[in-house]
Design a protein around this motif. Structure first.
Motif, mmCIF file in Angstrom:
data_model
loop_
_atom_site.group_PDB
_atom_site.id
_atom_site.type_symbol
_atom_site.label_atom_id
_atom_site.label_comp_id
_atom_site.label_asym_id
_atom_site.label_seq_id
_atom_site.Cartn_x
_atom_site.Cartn_y
_atom_site.Cartn_z
ATOM 1 N N SER A 264 42.835 30.338 45.827
ATOM 2 C CA SER A 264 43.219 31.560 45.137
ATOM 3 C C SER A 264 42.112 32.014 44.204
ATOM 4 C CB SER A 264 44.504 31.323 44.338
ATOM 5 O OG SER A 264 45.548 30.978 45.194
ATOM 6 N N GLU A 265 41.381 31.071 43.601
ATOM 7 C CA GLU A 265 40.291 31.429 42.690
ATOM 8 C C GLU A 265 39.206 32.203 43.447
ATOM 9 O OE1 GLU A 265 37.047 29.283 39.712
ATOM 10 O OE2 GLU A 265 38.601 28.114 40.721
ATOM 11 N N ALA A 266 38.862 31.712 44.632
ATOM 12 C CA ALA A 266 37.837 32.406 45.422
ATOM 13 C C ALA A 266 38.322 33.789 45.835
ATOM 14 C CB ALA A 266 37.471 31.573 46.648
ATOM 15 N N GLN A 267 39.572 33.872 46.221
ATOM 16 C CA GLN A 267 40.136 35.156 46.617
ATOM 17 C C GLN A 267 40.141 36.126 45.440
ATOM 18 O OE1 GLN A 267 43.963 34.211 48.191
ATOM 19 N NE2 GLN A 267 43.145 33.187 50.035
ATOM 20 N N PHE A 268 40.519 35.580 44.245
ATOM 21 C CA PHE A 268 40.552 36.437 43.065
ATOM 22 C C PHE A 268 39.156 36.959 42.722
ATOM 23 C CE2 PHE A 268 39.967 36.788 38.458
ATOM 24 C CZ PHE A 268 40.857 37.813 38.169
ATOM 25 N N ARG A 269 38.128 36.087 42.831
ATOM 26 C CA ARG A 269 36.758 36.507 42.499
ATOM 27 C C ARG A 269 36.313 37.623 43.452
ATOM 28 N NH1 ARG A 269 32.845 34.693 39.458
ATOM 29 N NH2 ARG A 269 34.075 32.859 38.888
ATOM 30 N N ALA A 270 36.597 37.466 44.748
ATOM 31 C CA ALA A 270 36.210 38.497 45.706
ATOM 32 C C ALA A 270 36.936 39.795 45.425
ATOM 33 C CB ALA A 270 36.502 38.012 47.127
ATOM 34 N N MET A 271 38.229 39.697 45.132
ATOM 35 C CA MET A 271 39.010 40.892 44.825
ATOM 36 C C MET A 271 38.482 41.564 43.565
ATOM 37 S SD MET A 271 43.062 41.177 43.940
ATOM 38 C CE MET A 271 42.778 40.337 42.367
#
Length: 896
Positions: A264-271
């Protein structure tokens, strides 16, 4: 990726400290179990509440809201455990007479909440959960549970002092264990979603909880060993919860709790970086811009590198002090939406709307802000702002008041309804729909009386009275449609013109209260009988003692064939019957036990019918059919006599006006399982005693109440309502049953079934009269009744004893003190005015410890075998006593 847990030195110190804590608790439990229990529960409560505080305050940072659900659950588990701790015997929170049951009930309530919550936990992984609704649901469940235990008293009993755990408590513990086992299974299925450090601790916590619940199914005393072991397992269980969700969550951020958080952290950073909205991460303490996305750099006109070197004060047109104040508002969540003016790189000032949310990043607080340009919208929005603000406030206030009112009404156990003046139902609370068994849609628009299946309003209706009086009206009535008694209140609501616009109706169910009041009245009547019986037994037995003793003396004086002897025999027989009657009264009032022996009923039935025949007029035919070979039963002859007399007397009263036939039948019958009306009876041979009449008969209402104490259909002065109640109690105590056949106008038949004893029974013929033993010892006789002393002295003198008599216990003590070795036996009464018998006995034994003492009393509910032995009394006789009984008892005491 999850990292494998490594044991740190601090972990060993933590384990050592926890072990020392357990050791201290063991020592405390040996000294004072109450202190141990309090400390153990405080530990669990602190862990539960700490879990809630951490998870609640980080709920916006946790992707998996199942954690928040667990935190809320343990808040209320800890709260119930706190009340459980305070309710424990000795804490003084509840009245002592309530015993240990409330604390045990609270324990079961807390464990149900805990186990069900743990079972639901795996199903809520990564689901959307409204924490405030969850909080409300747990609040309702907890309050309802506490009220059912502490105030309403409807929660099933879990512990009985002196007997231990109830079946409900034990079954509940096994159900809780089953729920926890299911939680383990479901948790195993979600293992991949849990951190490698969290999963074993969670499993260990549930396993130790199961062990604790199993331990709590064995104790009989709340201070027992299994209770102690159960609390230790509970402490270990909560310690594992601490290791799983508190310590791991504090020493390693919440990202270590679930594997999916890293993704989720990686997804949040990309978003964050690619999102078209302007996004900033700001340090609220210094105002420094920690991060910004591409949209932010494009909007403000700076490069990303330039933007990250800037302070929010360089963009915001407020003073640095005002900016710091607004950021503090966002950190404390007092405000999350702001409107500012921001300066762009080209010098333009734009109106922006900023949404700021505080969050934890790498152990420090930051503000996540989303910036929207609202310059073009602001003028139009300003025009509508005031209007919408007022409208929103009005809607929220109305909705809040509506929700509050509905919540309050639904929480009330009484039926609350709103009606129009024409009896049309507008709405009921939850209790009303539950009582009617209908939905809100089915009730709305109907007349209240139509819901009861009626065409017109009820005959006694408080609403009809309130419509006339225009004030609150209250009545108490029986509503057969609901099979209960209710207090019905109608309160009219008037408009400005004084006309009724609504009727508020309230129904309070008082059925159980009515039954309880009736039971209390019956118990008070029975208690009054017991008090009266105990009060008169002593004096009445003294009178009978004198009559029986003198009759015995006269029977010895008059030879067989003497004209007076027949009358003396009648006097003696009547006195013995009176003695048996007193015995029966005391037995009914639970003051004295009946002694049953194996015997045939035929002679007693015949004797009772012979006595009854002389009192029943000749207009009533008397028929009897006594089967001579009917087997023996285990009974008391006086009780059989009482059954026959009560049933026959009832039959006589039913035929008193018009005459008829009274029939008494005794026969042996065999009943199989299909013919038994009582589930406690076993198939087999029974003695069936039938007493029937051709009188007025009974309807169903009378038959339903005929065995109730003090219920009678006879006119005043002819019945007490005790006869059939006594018969019913006697038959039940003999493991028998009564079957009644009756129809108005066709008479009544009572069939009494008593089990036949299957042992060999031989009718023993009366042997020769054995001689009455006597002696030449010296006896000190003490009784405050002169007639009894005179009679006893004459009897004992005839038996050869040297008797010294006293009617004063003080004078008797003085005579004994002057010549303690002169007497071989002391016979004393118990109840005497100057000095009671137990005090006299104590004084005599203090003078001469070996003196044999025989207590002869009319009645005393305080005397037991243990008390007699402790007083030094050798034996006791209950008045009235036959000469032979007295003589035999004297010889028995003197031989000891």
């Amino acid at each position: 990726m999850n990292k494998k847990a490594r044991v740190q030195p601090s972990d060993w110190w933590l384990v050592l400290g926890f072990s020392l804590l357990l050791l201290v608790l063991v020592l405390v439990s040996r000294i004072n179990f109450l202190i141990f229990h309090t400390l153990a529960e405080i530990f669990s409560i602190l862990v539960a509440w700490s879990l809630f505080v951490i998870l609640w305050n980080t709920k916006n940072l946790i992707e998996n809201k199942a954690l928040v659900f667990v935190g809320i659950a343990y808040l209320f588990v800890g709260g119930i455990d706190l009340v459980h701790m305070l309710s424990y015997s000795g804490m003084g929170f509840l009245e002592p007479e309530r015993g240990a049951d409330p604390a045990t009930q609270l324990w079961i309530l807390a464990r149900y909440v805990e186990s069900i919550s743990l079972c639901l936990f795996p199903f809520l992984f990564f689901r959307q959960i409204n924490p405030y609704r969850v909080f409300a649901v747990f609040s309702f469940i907890t309050v309802a549970g506490l009220m059912s235990i502490l105030y309403w008293g409807i929660f099933p009993a879990c512990y009985m002092d002196g007997f231990g755990l109830t079946a409900f408590k034990k079954i509940s513990e096994y159900i809780i264990c089953g729920i926890l086992v299911a939680a383990l299974v479901f948790l195993r299925q979600k293992k991949a979603d849990l951190d490698s450090q969290v999963y074993p601790y969670m499993v260990a916590a549930i396993v130790f909880t199961i062990c604790a619940e199993i331990a709590f199914t064995f104790y009989v005393s709340v201070y027992g060993l299994s209770n102690l072991i159960g609390h230790f397992f509970k402490i270990i269980s909560f310690y594992c919860i601490y290791l799983a969700l508190i310590r791991v969550g504090l020493t390693q951020p919440h990202s270590t709790l679930f594997n999916r958080l890293e993704q989720s952290e990686a997804q949040f950073r990309a978003m964050f970086e690619e999102h078209s909205a302007v996004m900033l991460l700001i340090d609220p303490r210094a105002g420094r811009i920690l991060n910004a996305n591409k949209a932010a750099a494009h909007y403000y006109g700076y490069s990303l590198k330039q933007l990250l070197e800037m302070n929010i004060h360089q963009l915001n047109q407020l003073s640095p002090e005002e900016v710091a104040h607004q950021m503090q508002q966002a950190v404390t969540r007092q405000t999350t939406r702001f409107e500012f003016q921001h300066l762009l790189a080209d010098g333009k000032i734009r109106d922006v709307e900023v949404h700021s949310t505080p969050m934890m990043l790498n152990g420090r607080m930051i503000l996540f802000s989303i910036v929207n340009d609202i310059t073009e919208q602001k003028q139009a929005r300003e025009a509508l702002r005031e209007h919408w603000r007022k409208l929103d406030e009005t809607v929220e206030a109305l909705q809040s008041q509506t929700d509050l009112l509905e919540g309050v009404l639904d929480s009330i156990r009484d039926v609350i309804g709103v009606q129009l003046p024409d009896h049309t139902v507008v709405k009921y609370n939850r209790a009303g729909y539950r009582l009617l068994g209908l939905t809100e849609e089915a009730v709305a628009g109907k007349k209240c009386y139509e819901l009861l299946g009626k065409v017109n309003p009820c005959h006694i209706c408080p609403t009809a009275k309130a419509l006339v009086s225009k004030k609150m009206e209250t009545i108490e009535k029986h509503i057969p449609e609901f099979d209960g008694y209710f207090i019905c209140t109608s309160n009219p609501i008037l408009d400005d013109t004084g006309e009724i616009k609504l009727i508020i109706e309230q129904l309070t169910d008082i059925t159980e209260k009515k039954k309880m009041d009736e039971n209390i009245r019956q118990a008070q009547k029975l208690e009054a009988i017991g008090t009266l019986a105990g009060g008169i037994a002593h004096d009445f037995n003294n009178i009978l003692f004198s009559i029986i003793g003198n009759a015995d003396l006269l029977l010895d004086d008059f030879p067989e064939g003497s004209p007076c002897r027949k009358s003396l025999v009648q006097i003696h027989t009547g006195a013995l019957r009176a003695k048996a009657l007193v015995h029966q009264i005391l037995a009914f009032a639970r003051q004295e036990e009946n002694k049953r022996t194996m015997m045939k009923m035929q002679p007693i039935i015949k004797e009772a019918l012979t006595l009854l025949r002389s009192t029943i007029p000749t207009t009533i035919a008397f028929t009897r059919d006594i089967q001579p070979d009917c087997g023996p039963v285990q009974t008391d002859p006086n009780q059989v006599h009482q059954i026959v007399m009560n049933l026959a007397t009832n039959a006589y009263h039913a035929m008193e006006e018009n005459g008829g036939e009274l029939k008494v039948i005794l026969k042996e019958v065999e009943l199989d399982c299909h013919e038994l009306s009582d589930p406690d009876m076993a198939p087999g041979q029974y003695a069936c005693l039938t007493v029937s009449d051709t009188g007025t008969g009974m309807n169903k209402d009378v038959m339903n109440k005929m065995f109730d104490p003090f219920f009678t259909t006879k006119e005043k002065g002819k019945g007490t309502g005790m006869g059939l109640s006594v018969v019913h109690g006697i038959v039940k105590s003999m493991n028998g049953t009564i079957r009644v056949d009756s129809e108005p106008g066709y008479g009544t038949a009572f069939h009494v079934f008593l089990p036949i004893v299957q042992k060999a029974f031989d009718s023993q013929p009366e042997g020769l009269k054995s001689p009455v033993p006597g002696g030449n010892e010296r006896i000190l006789l003490v009784d405050d009744e002169e007639a009894i002393v005179g009679m006893e002295k004459q009897v004992l003198t005839r038996l050869g004893y040297d008797v010294t008599s006293r009617t004063s216990s003080v004078e008797a003590l003085e005579a004994f003190r002057n010549h303690p070795d002169r007497f071989d036996l002391v016979i004393t009464d118990m109840t005497m005015p100057e000095m009671p018998g137990d005090k006299l006995v104590a004084e005599m034994i203090a003078i001469r410890p070996d003196i044999p003492i025989l207590l002869c009393t009319g009645f005393s509910h305080t005397l037991t075998d243990e008390k007699i032995t402790s007083l030094g009394i050798k034996d006791m006789l209950m008045k009235p006593v036959l000469i032979k009984e007295l003589a035999l008892k004297i010889r028995e005491v003197l031989k000891r």
